[in-house]
Structure formats: structure tokens, C-alpha cells
Scaffold this motif. Structure first.
Motif, PDB file in Angstrom:
ATOM      1  N   ARG A   1      66.385  46.388  74.497  1.00  0.00           N
ATOM      2  CA  ARG A   1      66.653  45.428  73.350  1.00  0.00           C
ATOM      3  C   ARG A   1      67.148  44.106  73.986  1.00  0.00           C
ATOM      4  NH1 ARG A   1      67.801  48.877  68.161  1.00  0.00           N
ATOM      5  NH2 ARG A   1      65.658  49.445  67.663  1.00  0.00           N
ATOM      6  N   SER A   2      68.048  44.495  75.094  1.00  0.00           N
ATOM      7  CA  SER A   2      68.560  43.441  75.919  1.00  0.00           C
ATOM      8  C   SER A   2      67.591  42.395  76.540  1.00  0.00           C
ATOM      9  CB  SER A   2      69.746  43.683  76.952  1.00  0.00           C
ATOM     10  OG  SER A   2      70.851  44.576  76.449  1.00  0.00           O
ATOM     11  N   CYS A   3      66.643  42.938  77.045  1.00  0.00           N
ATOM     12  CA  CYS A   3      65.528  42.173  77.544  1.00  0.00           C
ATOM     13  C   CYS A   3      64.877  41.222  76.589  1.00  0.00           C
ATOM     14  CB  CYS A   3      64.617  43.243  78.367  1.00  0.00           C
ATOM     15  SG  CYS A   3      65.138  43.713  79.801  1.00  0.00           S
ATOM     16  N   ALA A   4      64.734  42.154  75.402  1.00  0.00           N
ATOM     17  CA  ALA A   4      63.928  41.281  74.114  1.00  0.00           C
ATOM     18  C   ALA A   4      65.009  40.070  73.624  1.00  0.00           C
ATOM     19  CB  ALA A   4      63.899  42.386  72.989  1.00  0.00           C
ATOM     20  N   GLY A   5      66.088  40.446  73.641  1.00  0.00           N
ATOM     21  CA  GLY A   5      67.071  39.443  73.195  1.00  0.00           C
ATOM     22  C   GLY A   5      66.928  37.925  74.142  1.00  0.00           C
ATOM     23  N   MET A   6      67.046  38.379  75.429  1.00  0.00           N
ATOM     24  CA  MET A   6      66.738  37.549  76.635  1.00  0.00           C
ATOM     25  C   MET A   6      65.542  36.606  76.450  1.00  0.00           C
ATOM     26  SD  MET A   6      68.949  38.676  79.811  1.00  0.00           S
ATOM     27  CE  MET A   6      68.544  40.424  79.916  1.00  0.00           C
TER      28      MET A   6
ATOM     29  N   SER B   1      59.159  36.578  83.352  1.00  0.00           N
ATOM     30  CA  SER B   1      58.310  37.707  84.213  1.00  0.00           C
ATOM     31  C   SER B   1      59.234  38.765  85.059  1.00  0.00           C
ATOM     32  CB  SER B   1      57.648  36.774  85.451  1.00  0.00           C
ATOM     33  OG  SER B   1      56.688  36.162  85.020  1.00  0.00           O
ATOM     34  N   MET B   2      60.560  38.122  85.430  1.00  0.00           N
ATOM     35  CA  MET B   2      61.451  39.236  85.937  1.00  0.00           C
ATOM     36  C   MET B   2      62.004  40.227  84.585  1.00  0.00           C
ATOM     37  SD  MET B   2      61.533  38.680  88.805  1.00  0.00           S
ATOM     38  CE  MET B   2      60.685  37.163  89.855  1.00  0.00           C
ATOM     39  N   LEU B   3      62.031  39.769  83.377  1.00  0.00           N
ATOM     40  CA  LEU B   3      62.493  40.465  82.374  1.00  0.00           C
ATOM     41  C   LEU B   3      61.387  41.720  81.999  1.00  0.00           C
ATOM     42  CD1 LEU B   3      64.408  38.091  80.046  1.00  0.00           C
ATOM     43  CD2 LEU B   3      65.521  39.713  81.692  1.00  0.00           C
TER      44      LEU B   3
ATOM     45  N   LEU C   1      56.397  34.427  73.601  1.00  0.00           N
ATOM     46  CA  LEU C   1      57.573  35.117  74.178  1.00  0.00           C
ATOM     47  C   LEU C   1      58.099  35.885  72.945  1.00  0.00           C
ATOM     48  CD1 LEU C   1      59.083  32.643  76.663  1.00  0.00           C
ATOM     49  CD2 LEU C   1      57.951  34.670  77.253  1.00  0.00           C
ATOM     50  N   LEU C   2      58.358  35.354  71.783  1.00  0.00           N
ATOM     51  CA  LEU C   2      58.899  35.781  70.831  1.00  0.00           C
ATOM     52  C   LEU C   2      58.050  37.150  70.340  1.00  0.00           C
ATOM     53  CD1 LEU C   2      59.672  32.866  68.384  1.00  0.00           C
ATOM     54  CD2 LEU C   2      61.152  34.387  69.677  1.00  0.00           C
ATOM     55  N   TYR C   3      56.733  37.028  70.399  1.00  0.00           N
ATOM     56  CA  TYR C   3      56.080  38.406  70.232  1.00  0.00           C
ATOM     57  C   TYR C   3      56.358  39.645  71.214  1.00  0.00           C
ATOM     58  CZ  TYR C   3      52.136  41.488  70.832  1.00  0.00           C
ATOM     59  OH  TYR C   3      51.230  42.720  70.874  1.00  0.00           O
ATOM     60  N   LEU C   4      56.412  39.239  72.542  1.00  0.00           N
ATOM     61  CA  LEU C   4      56.968  40.122  73.426  1.00  0.00           C
ATOM     62  C   LEU C   4      58.210  40.642  73.176  1.00  0.00           C
ATOM     63  CD1 LEU C   4      55.544  38.702  76.864  1.00  0.00           C
ATOM     64  CD2 LEU C   4      54.592  40.547  75.375  1.00  0.00           C
ATOM     65  N   ALA C   5      59.160  39.677  72.806  1.00  0.00           N
ATOM     66  CA  ALA C   5      60.703  40.260  72.312  1.00  0.00           C
ATOM     67  C   ALA C   5      60.481  41.072  71.424  1.00  0.00           C
ATOM     68  CB  ALA C   5      61.365  39.106  72.040  1.00  0.00           C
ATOM     69  N   TRP C   6      59.705  40.993  70.183  1.00  0.00           N
ATOM     70  CA  TRP C   6      59.752  41.911  69.020  1.00  0.00           C
ATOM     71  C   TRP C   6      58.840  43.152  69.667  1.00  0.00           C
ATOM     72  CZ3 TRP C   6      55.645  44.674  66.809  1.00  0.00           C
ATOM     73  CH2 TRP C   6      56.050  45.064  65.469  1.00  0.00           C
ATOM     74  N   VAL C   7      57.945  43.161  70.573  1.00  0.00           N
ATOM     75  CA  VAL C   7      57.349  44.445  70.982  1.00  0.00           C
ATOM     76  C   VAL C   7      58.434  45.209  71.636  1.00  0.00           C
ATOM     77  CG1 VAL C   7      55.868  45.315  72.690  1.00  0.00           C
ATOM     78  CG2 VAL C   7      55.162  43.585  71.158  1.00  0.00           C
ATOM     79  N   LEU C   8      59.559  44.675  72.628  1.00  0.00           N
ATOM     80  CA  LEU C   8      60.287  45.342  73.478  1.00  0.00           C
ATOM     81  C   LEU C   8      61.335  45.870  72.541  1.00  0.00           C
ATOM     82  CD1 LEU C   8      60.816  43.243  76.641  1.00  0.00           C
ATOM     83  CD2 LEU C   8      59.713  45.441  76.556  1.00  0.00           C
ATOM     84  N   TRP C   9      61.774  45.054  71.519  1.00  0.00           N
ATOM     85  CA  TRP C   9      62.793  45.788  70.684  1.00  0.00           C
ATOM     86  C   TRP C   9      62.402  47.037  69.936  1.00  0.00           C
ATOM     87  CZ3 TRP C   9      67.607  43.614  69.769  1.00  0.00           C
ATOM     88  CH2 TRP C   9      68.405  44.036  68.671  1.00  0.00           C
TER      89      TRP C   9
ATOM     90  N   ARG D   1      69.650  57.041  85.884  1.00  0.00           N
ATOM     91  CA  ARG D   1      71.136  57.476  85.822  1.00  0.00           C
ATOM     92  C   ARG D   1      71.215  57.544  84.123  1.00  0.00           C
ATOM     93  NH1 ARG D   1      74.769  56.419  89.680  1.00  0.00           N
ATOM     94  NH2 ARG D   1      74.004  55.758  91.461  1.00  0.00           N
ATOM     95  N   PHE D   2      70.603  56.966  83.325  1.00  0.00           N
ATOM     96  CA  PHE D   2      71.117  56.781  81.858  1.00  0.00           C
ATOM     97  C   PHE D   2      70.238  57.554  81.061  1.00  0.00           C
ATOM     98  CE2 PHE D   2      72.695  52.540  83.489  1.00  0.00           C
ATOM     99  CZ  PHE D   2      73.836  53.237  84.046  1.00  0.00           C
ATOM    100  N   SER D   3      70.759  57.697  79.736  1.00  0.00           N
ATOM    101  CA  SER D   3      69.706  58.437  78.686  1.00  0.00           C
ATOM    102  C   SER D   3      68.940  57.482  78.162  1.00  0.00           C
ATOM    103  CB  SER D   3      70.857  58.918  77.550  1.00  0.00           C
ATOM    104  OG  SER D   3      71.367  57.888  76.959  1.00  0.00           O
ATOM    105  N   SER D   4      67.954  57.963  77.186  1.00  0.00           N
ATOM    106  CA  SER D   4      67.027  57.139  76.584  1.00  0.00           C
ATOM    107  C   SER D   4      67.598  56.308  75.833  1.00  0.00           C
ATOM    108  CB  SER D   4      66.078  57.885  75.695  1.00  0.00           C
ATOM    109  OG  SER D   4      66.910  58.906  74.913  1.00  0.00           O
ATOM    110  N   GLN D   5      68.999  56.394  75.157  1.00  0.00           N
ATOM    111  CA  GLN D   5      69.565  55.574  74.179  1.00  0.00           C
ATOM    112  C   GLN D   5      69.989  54.276  74.966  1.00  0.00           C
ATOM    113  OE1 GLN D   5      70.127  58.856  74.257  1.00  0.00           O
ATOM    114  NE2 GLN D   5      69.746  59.542  72.151  1.00  0.00           N
ATOM    115  N   VAL D   6      70.547  54.563  76.222  1.00  0.00           N
ATOM    116  CA  VAL D   6      71.057  53.460  77.075  1.00  0.00           C
ATOM    117  C   VAL D   6      69.796  52.592  77.499  1.00  0.00           C
ATOM    118  CG1 VAL D   6      72.016  52.817  79.229  1.00  0.00           C
ATOM    119  CG2 VAL D   6      72.964  54.466  77.952  1.00  0.00           C
ATOM    120  N   MET D   7      68.512  53.299  77.842  1.00  0.00           N
ATOM    121  CA  MET D   7      67.276  52.578  77.947  1.00  0.00           C
ATOM    122  C   MET D   7      66.766  51.779  76.879  1.00  0.00           C
ATOM    123  SD  MET D   7      67.517  53.240  81.031  1.00  0.00           S
ATOM    124  CE  MET D   7      66.008  52.006  81.137  1.00  0.00           C
ATOM    125  N   GLN D   8      67.041  52.123  75.846  1.00  0.00           N
ATOM    126  CA  GLN D   8      66.813  51.298  74.566  1.00  0.00           C
ATOM    127  C   GLN D   8      67.692  50.156  74.502  1.00  0.00           C
ATOM    128  OE1 GLN D   8      67.685  52.748  70.399  1.00  0.00           O
ATOM    129  NE2 GLN D   8      65.738  52.478  69.921  1.00  0.00           N
TER     130      GLN D   8
END
Length: 209
Positions: free
Chosen positions: A187-192, A23-25, A83-91, A176-183
Motif C-alpha cells: 500500500r505504500s508503493c500504491a500511495g507513491m 518501474s522500481m516500485l 499509474l492510478l490504476y496500478l496504484a488501485w491494484v496494488l492497494w 522477515r515480516f508478516s503478511s500484514q507488514v507486506m500489505q
């Protein structure tokens, strides 16, 4: 329930909920890539899941999940798959810099609400946690239903506060960050989330339950 017991519950549940779970991610990702309005829909879905889970504990479903190995395994694997489906969507989710025009739609808000709600309801650890945790703060000599209602509302509010902190942190990062950093953040959230899904498949109930 006296004030000291309620205060102890608030402190304890705050410490538990501040850890970066699904939920936090989701709140962090929504705040960073979709804005606080959409993130608030996700918070509402997660809060509703808290209310439903605690209501289920009050009705005895937590004990049923503890007693039925088949039901526990079913809910566990459904939760891990989601959760795996959500990880795929976020990635694969597109990201953009804050300067780019973005208007969150009602559909996006509804999807954030449903995702957070389903994450909460499909995770057996949440139901087992509340089933083991809440009775310690219930006084049998006082009206039980009223105490469960109070703890349910308190849990939902604490959860919303913690998710707001994550979502606001994601929003600040986006400024503060660009779209590349946001990506990279998405993807870090997806990995977690994928790691949490793996952890859920390996999760076993306490044999003493």
C-alpha cells in the motif's frame, strides 16, 4: 563511442534510474509479494520499454512529442491514468507471509511483464528524458545508429540491475515480516504510484524545447 564516454553515461543513467520511479516500485512490490521469478518478468518488460523508447528517440518520435502539445497531453494523461490504476491494484492486492504456499503462475508473470512495459511506454517523461539526454552522448562523426543501439542496451541493463536491487530488497523484507507488514509495503508503493501519477499530471515540458 569511446570507453570514457560510455562509462560517464553508465554512471549518469545509474544515478537517474536508482530513484524510486514507477518501474522500481513495481519491482519492489513484485519481489516482496510474488517472488523474484515474477519480478524478473516485470524487469524484462521495463527493459523492453527502454529499448523501444530509445529506438523511438532515434527515429525522431521524441522530437515529435516535444513539438506536439496535443500528443504530449494525450500521452501524459494516459500515463497518469494507468499509474492510478496500478496504484488501485496494488492497494487491493492480497498479500501472504513467505511461509504460506505460493506458486507463481505463467499468467502472473505475463501480467507483470505487460504492466512494466505499459508503465514505461505510457510515461512521456521517459521519452522526453531520453530525447534530451541521449544526444549529449552521441558523436555525429561516428555511426549514429550503432551508438543508439549501444546506449539502448546499456540503459536496459542498468535498469535491470537497479530493479533487481529493489526486487531483492522486497524479497528480503518478505522473509522477515508478516503478511500484514507486506500489505503495508504494497500500500505504500500504491500511495507513491498515486503521487507519481499526480506529479505526471502537473508535469510541463521545458519551454526551451
Amino acid at each position: 563511442m569511446d570507453a570514457s564516454t560510455l562509462f560517464l553515461y553508465i554512471i549518469t543513467v545509474s544515478v537517474v534510474m536508482m530513484t524510486p520511479g514507477p518501474s522500481m516500485l513495481l519491482a519492489l512490490s513484485n519481489g516482496a509479494s510474488k517472488g523474484m521469478r515474477v519480478a524478473s518478468f516485470g524487469m524484462a518488460g521495463a527493459a523492453l520499454s527502454d529499448l523501444i523508447l530509445i529506438g523511438a528517440v532515434g527515429c525522431g518520435l521524441g522530437a515529435l512529442l516535444q513539438a506536439s502539445e496535443q500528443l504530449f497531453i494525450l500521452v501524459k494523461w494516459v500515463g497518469a491514468a494507468y499509474l492510478l490504476y496500478l496504484a488501485w491494484v496494488l492497494w487491493h492486492a492480497p498479500t501472504r507471509a513467505l511461509s504460506e504456499a505460493y506458486t507463481p503462475s505463467a499468467a502472473t508473470g505475463r501480467s507483470a511483464f505487460l504492466r512494466a512495459l505499459l508503465v514505461g511506454l505510457s510515461n512521456p517523461k521517459g521519452l522526453l528524458f531520453f530525447a534530451a539526454f541521449l544526444p549529449q552522448f552521441i558523436r555525429p562523426s561516428e555511426p549514429v545508429a550503432q551508438q543508439y543501439v549501444l546506449l539502448a542496451i546499456t540503459s536496459a541493463l542498468v535498469d535491470c540491475v537497479m530493479m533487481s536491487m529493489y526486487a531483492f530488497g522486497g524479497r528480503l523484507a518478505m522473509r522477515r515480516f508478516s503478511s500484514q507488514v507486506m500489505q503495508w509495503i504494497n500500500r505504500s508503493c500504491a500511495g507513491m504510484l498515486a503521487l507519481l501519477a499526480l506529479g505526471l499530471t502537473l508535469y510541463r515540458r521545458n519551454p526551451s524545447h
